[in-house]
Design an enzyme around this catalytic site. Structure first.
Site, PDB file in Angstrom:
ATOM      1  CB  ILE A  66      -1.231   0.410   0.775  1.00  0.00           C
ATOM      2  CG1 ILE A  66      -2.195   1.120   0.823  1.00  0.00           C
ATOM      3  CG2 ILE A  66      -0.240   0.352   2.352  1.00  0.00           C
ATOM      4  CD1 ILE A  66      -3.236   1.193   1.496  1.00  0.00           C
ATOM      5  N   GLY A 121       1.441  -5.033   1.473  1.00  0.00           N
ATOM      6  CA  GLY A 121      -0.405  -4.865   1.267  1.00  0.00           C
ATOM      7  C   GLY A 121      -0.255  -6.261  -0.315  1.00  0.00           C
ATOM      8  CG  ASP A 124      -2.897  -7.994   2.886  1.00  0.00           C
ATOM      9  OD1 ASP A 124      -3.066  -9.067   3.206  1.00  0.00           O
ATOM     10  OD2 ASP A 124      -2.428  -7.283   3.034  1.00  0.00           O
ATOM     11  CD  GLU A 144      -0.079  -5.834   6.271  1.00  0.00           C
ATOM     12  OE1 GLU A 144      -0.021  -5.784   4.647  1.00  0.00           O
ATOM     13  OE2 GLU A 144       1.262  -6.542   6.879  1.00  0.00           O
ATOM     14  CG  ASP A 152      -6.293  -3.423   7.243  1.00  0.00           C
ATOM     15  OD1 ASP A 152      -5.234  -3.936   6.267  1.00  0.00           O
ATOM     16  OD2 ASP A 152      -6.504  -2.480   8.123  1.00  0.00           O
TER      17      ASP A 152
END
Length: 270
Positions: A66, A121, A124, A144, A152
């Site tokens: 991210i 991310g 993810d 993270e 998340d």
């Protein structure tokens, strides 16, 4: 096909290639990326001639995760009321989750080809894919924890199904980096390759091979694998019995059987 700010999307035969295209920013996931990945996968899901998807990153890296500028911008919008701030943050997180849910829920197999950084991310994202392949020197990290937060957008929920609970906890708690060779040893990636060119050549070959199978059989196989991940064995067996009550009557099965008997390749309709 839509025009994208952060992606390159092209169809080659029956394979869609989705490339994260911000190499000057190490393919960091900006606000536009999260919207565009949904648009891209909606197009993929609705385009019957696309049978397999490959996700890669332009340039030297898959993705640095991210975009921190996006996080900084979101923090500036917070007000003084804790409850309202919490509601805004929760809705934003759910919106980001929807982006990678679109990958996970895609009807077609999704293959990640990873080189360079695959951080935060980006983990993810690849856990939402069906299969993962990388260069031997790829650099992975559940970053993270070093940002003072819990991942998340899917890592903590999907990764235990790929590498096991204990190893997932070690990586999530420490944020330590590991390379493609270790990723292969733990089962995060299926195989590693010497360099990016070799990686892409192998992944595209695999995608073409899968694209040559019955699209109905591939669809059913993916649906059953996803369903069984989150349900009991009994539920999964009941679902496949109901599913195949219809699908075993398809023309694809007749074509596949005839091709097998004649030792020829079958040509399946989209």
């Amino acid at each position: 096909m839509s025009e994208y700010q952060t992606l390159l999307v092209e169809q080659v035969g029956n394979v869609a290639h989705v490339q994260i295209n911000r190499p000057e920013k190490i393919n960091a996931m900006s606000a536009a990326f999260w919207e565009e990945i949904i648009t891209a996968f909606d197009w993929i899901d609705q385009t019957d001639s696309v049978r397999v998807v490959v996700i890669s990153g332009a340039g030297k890296h898959f993705s640095a995760g991210i975009d921190l500028m996006m996080l900084a911008g979101a923090s500036h919008k917070m007000g003084s009321d804790i409850g309202r701030n919490a509601d805004v943050i929760r809705r934003n997180v759910l919106r980001l989750q929807a982006s990678f849910n679109a990958v996970d829920q895609c009807r077609k197999p999704v293959i990640a080809a990873i080189q360079g950084y695959c951080i935060g991310g980006a983990i993810d994202l690849i856990t939402a894919c069906d299969m993962r392949y990388s260069t031997a020197d790829a650099h992975f990290s559940i970053k993270e924890i070093d940002m003072g937060m819990a991942a998340d957008v899917g890592t903590l929920q999907r990764l235990p199904h790929l590498i096991g609970d204990g190893m997932m906890r070690e990586l999530a708690y420490t944020g330590r980096a590991f390379d493609g060779a270790e990723a292969a040893a733990m089962g995060l990636v299926n195989r590693t390759y010497a360099d990016h060119a070799e990686l892409m050549d192998a992944v595209m070959g695999l995608a073409r091979d899968i694209a040559g199978k019955s699209p109905l059989a591939i669809r059913g196989t993916k649906e059953m694998i996803r369903f069984s991940r989150d349900h009991s064995v009994e539920d999964g067996l009941n679902y496949i019995a109901t599913w195949n009550a219809a699908m075993l009557q398809s023309e694809d099965m007749k074509l596949a059987m005839a091709a097998h008997m004649s030792k020829k390749s079958a040509e399946f309709a989209d």
